[in-house]
Scaffold this active site. Structure first.
Site, mmCIF file in Angstrom:
data_model
loop_
_atom_site.group_PDB
_atom_site.id
_atom_site.type_symbol
_atom_site.label_atom_id
_atom_site.label_comp_id
_atom_site.label_asym_id
_atom_site.label_seq_id
_atom_site.Cartn_x
_atom_site.Cartn_y
_atom_site.Cartn_z
ATOM 1 N N HIS A 1 -4.130 5.033 -4.676
ATOM 2 C CA HIS A 1 -3.988 4.201 -3.480
ATOM 3 C C HIS A 1 -4.059 2.717 -3.842
ATOM 4 O O HIS A 1 -5.124 2.190 -4.162
ATOM 5 C CB HIS A 1 -5.089 4.568 -2.467
ATOM 6 C CG HIS A 1 -5.049 3.741 -1.224
ATOM 7 N ND1 HIS A 1 -6.174 3.509 -0.452
ATOM 8 C CD2 HIS A 1 -4.027 3.084 -0.602
ATOM 9 C CE1 HIS A 1 -5.831 2.736 0.574
ATOM 10 N NE2 HIS A 1 -4.548 2.473 0.497
ATOM 11 N N ASN B 1 -2.414 -3.492 -0.129
ATOM 12 C CA ASN B 1 -1.336 -4.449 0.115
ATOM 13 C C ASN B 1 -1.885 -5.863 0.343
ATOM 14 O O ASN B 1 -2.855 -6.002 1.086
ATOM 15 C CB ASN B 1 -0.548 -3.989 1.348
ATOM 16 C CG ASN B 1 0.932 -4.325 1.228
ATOM 17 O OD1 ASN B 1 1.356 -4.938 0.253
ATOM 18 N ND2 ASN B 1 1.700 -3.950 2.222
#
Length: 715
Positions: free
Chosen positions: A451, A454
């Site tokens: 993961h 952003n």
């Protein structure tokens, strides 16, 4: 041999010149622990006692010079009473001063990193010769303290007050060319010529060609600034640095105040001023938190290194799904030296990914962090494709398609058929169970979660998620690849939201409750920013995307219905239904305009307030302290649950995940250290005051047990 210890040796070279060599046995680096300090005292005494010695060069037997003080040892000293801590500090400083006062010239050969106490050792020498590849600096402010081995005293007297203030207050590492420019070192040479240059310099000082006593003298005297110059220099610097550091990080401004207080004193009195201020900072909660973070980071690096033992080498990677996220992953991989295939089913997606990677590389060139040639090399390492033709040689595939379990399962099953049997598959999912996605695969042992946050190029964290069937080799290889990409990986076990999002959504749950009580979201943002968050929850929702938050909220509610299920409409629902998706379409809690630099700028929007009226269940008066507690209690309790459930192995990893992943205020140390700072029993009592708000505010039985026993998460 004049002196031989476990950290330092002093041996005769030629013509009365001796070499004092730092080489700490059993360690990969030199550092100032108690042993090294004691041996430096003995070494200096041995040199003083030998009348035949005419000059000293100081060298290192490691790739680094000295990385600084051994924080693990010195942090225990910070618990001592003030007067003992001051006395210990002055005793250590006496060693450096005695070295500085030797009746012969001294030259320090800086072969590698010399930071903190390591650079302070360099400053105590008469001359400094530096390798072209070395770096020097005083980074102590990053730990909530300032230099304590004479750095605030000697550096201003060597490179001038303005330069010293900049170096100390920023804590930056400085390259050889910059160090030479300001006079921090006397010469810069190729690594192979370093010892030769140091010997040459000390011989010139011995012969009288260089006046080492005149060179030494300014370090022993007061600063050469009159009262007006002092006022202009220090008051301006304090104002500027306070604005940069903010109210929660006192060390940079305190360092300037210390230099100012000691400006009119000679060395020994100035060192007393430094020691008094150092002790004051060492006792602050900010120093405790930031030093805790440093130690946590060291622990994480050790764990990540352990994975290297079984990790497979990643020579070629691939990312499925281009676009902004895929382009960001491709950029990160290629710019750090791992070639990557970037596949998408649409030409537009490929173009978007290439544009993103090219833009990020271009910015590095603009800032002088990369040459155009290196940029071209990195761009060539990203190979766009719309087929699986070249996937036979890929070592790891990062799937970054739309956040939909069915789509991800189809894509993962498809790619599994075209890669080698030992290739690792990793899903860049933020919320979907890795074990669920693995059901579509023939080789689930080769599958993990990876993961990214952003924007990929800015966010340091990567969560590596271990599914029920993930092998340790798959986990280790993914951790090693994340490190190679310049990221800080944390291994977490599978659950909805993993660590970071599982903890973040209860925080948003607290935000939702405040809005339900009619509290202005702008006020909430201001309070939480003042608390130390980089942005408040309303602004963060807009930046992340209201649609992303809405989807994540539903996934978390399904995973933890006892405490995360939502009753009735919330602010996120009404924003989503009104197509106010945040920055991505110019309106969310705030409206967005483009500023002069082309960046989105948030402005108030009456329409948002109108929409939020519909979700107010009752008007409730809340204090700023209530706002903090509404938000922080659920976040902290969910972090506790993640630790108790084994989602994360240690308190250190949990806290670092929040610092790196969601910008938890570093000066508060992380959620679990924040509980420690309040006191576990006091935190439980505080949570109980808000028990009527629901299960998110209810402490676990184990936390109550810790409270009863007076236990802490750290120490």
């Amino acid at each position: 041999m004049i002196y031989e210890g476990k950290a330092i040796t002093v041996k005769a070279l030629e013509s009365g010149i001796v070499e004092l060599n730092f080489d700490l046995k059993g360690e990969s680096v030199n550092k100032f622990n108690r042993l090294t300090l004691n041996e430096l005292r003995a070494s200096v005494d041995a040199i003083k006692a030998d009348g035949s010695i005419k000059g000293v060069i100081v060298t290192s037997g490691k790739d680094v010079f000295i990385v600084g003080a051994d924080i693990t040892e010195f942090v225990d000293n910070f618990k001592l009473p003030d007067e003992e801590l001051v006395a210990g500090n002055l005793e250590a400083n006496k060693i450096f001063s005695d070295f500085e006062d030797l009746a012969v010239p001294t030259v320090v050969a800086i072969n590698g990193i010399a930071l903190g106490g390591g650079f302070e050792m360099c400053l105590a020498g008469d001359y400094r010769v530096m390798s072209e590849t070395a770096k020097i600096g005083l980074p102590e402010v990053k730990l909530g303290i300032y230099p304590g081995f004479g750095g605030t005293v000697r550096l201003p007297r060597v490179i001038g007050t303005d330069n010293a203030v900049e170096w100390i207050a920023s804590g930056k590492e400085n390259k050889a060319a910059d160090a030479l420019k300001v006079g921090a070192v006397d010469a810069v040479v190729a690594p192979a010529k370093l010892k030769e240059a140091a010997l040459d310099l000390v011989k010139r000082a011995i012969s009288g060609e260089l006046d080492y006593k005149a060179k030494r003298q300014p370090k022993l005297e007061k600063l050469k600034l009159n009262a007006i110059e002092q006022m202009m220099c220090f008051e301006t610097a304090k104002g500027f640095v306070a604005g940069q550091a903010g109210p929660n990080y006192p060390a940079p401004v305190e360092a300037i105040k210390t230099i100012q207080k000691a400006a009119n004193f000679g060395r020994d009195k100035a060192l007393e001023v430094e020691a008094a201020g150092f002790v004051k900072l060492a006792k602050t909660s900010v120093a405790e938190s930031l030093i805790g973070l440093f130690l946590n980071d060291q622990e994480l690096k050790k764990k990540a290194k352990h994975h290297d033992e079984i990790a497979r080498d990643v020579k070629l990677a691939a990312v499925l799904g281009a676009g902004i996220m895929g382009g960001g992953i491709a950029y990160q991989s290629a710019s750090k030296g791992t070639p990557i295939l970037m596949k998408d089913i649409r030409e537009e997606g490929i173009q978007m990914g290439l544009t993103e990677a090219s833009k990020l590389l271009g910015k590095r060139v603009e800032k002088g962090r990369m040459t155009p040639a290196k940029m071209a090399e990195a761009l060539n390492a990203i190979r766009p494709t719309m087929s699986y033709g070249d996937f036979g040689n890929v070592d790891i595939v990062v799937e970054a398609v739309v956040e939909n379990p069915k789509v991800k399962q189809i894509v993962l099953a498809e790619v599994e058929d075209v890669v080698r049997e030992d290739a690792i598959l990793a899903s860049n999912t933020s919320t979907i169970s890795i074990s669920l996605l693995a059901q579509a695969l023939k080789r689930p042992e080769n599958f993990v979660g990876m993961h990214f946050f952003n924007p990929v190029h800015m966010m340091p964290l990567v969560e590596v998620i271990r599914g029920e069937k993930s092998s340790e080799v798959a986990v280790a290889t993914t951790v090693a690849y994340a490190k190679k990409m310049g990221k800080n990986p944390i291994v977490v076990n599978d659950c909805p939201g993993f660590l970071v999002n599982r903890v973040l959504f209860p925080y948003f749950g607290g935000f939702s409750k405040l809005l339900g009580f009619g509290v202005d979201f702008v006020r909430i943002d201001k309070v939480m920013e003042k608390f130390g968050w980089p942005m408040g929850p309303a602004y963060l929702s807009d930046v992340v995307g209201i649609d992303t938050g809405h989807h994540g909220r539903d996934v978390m509610a399904e995973g933890f219905p006892d405490r995360m299920a939502v009753e009735g409409k919330t602010a996120v629902d009404v924003m989503y239904e009104a197509n106010r998706l945040g920055q991505k379409n110019g309106k969310g809690f705030y409206a967005y305009e483009t500023d002069k630099r082309g960046k989105p700028k948030k402005v108030s929007d009456p329409e948002a307030y109108e929409l939020l009226k519909s979700i107010v269940v009752e008007e409730r008066e809340v204090t700023d302290e209530d706002i903090i507690n509404f938000m922080m209690i659920p976040l902290c309790l969910e972090t506790v649950r993640c630790l108790e459930d084994g989602i994360v192995d240690t308190a250190a990893e949990a806290d670092m995940g929040l610092i790196y992943g969601i910008g938890f205020p570093p000066f508060r140390g992380g959620a679990l250290r924040y509980i420690d700072s309040i006191g576990v029993a006091e935190f439980v009592a505080l949570a109980d005051k808000y028990a009527d708000l629901g299960a998110l505010y209810h402490p676990t039985a184990k936390l109550r047990e810790m409270a009863a026993k007076g236990q802490k998460f750290f120490g």
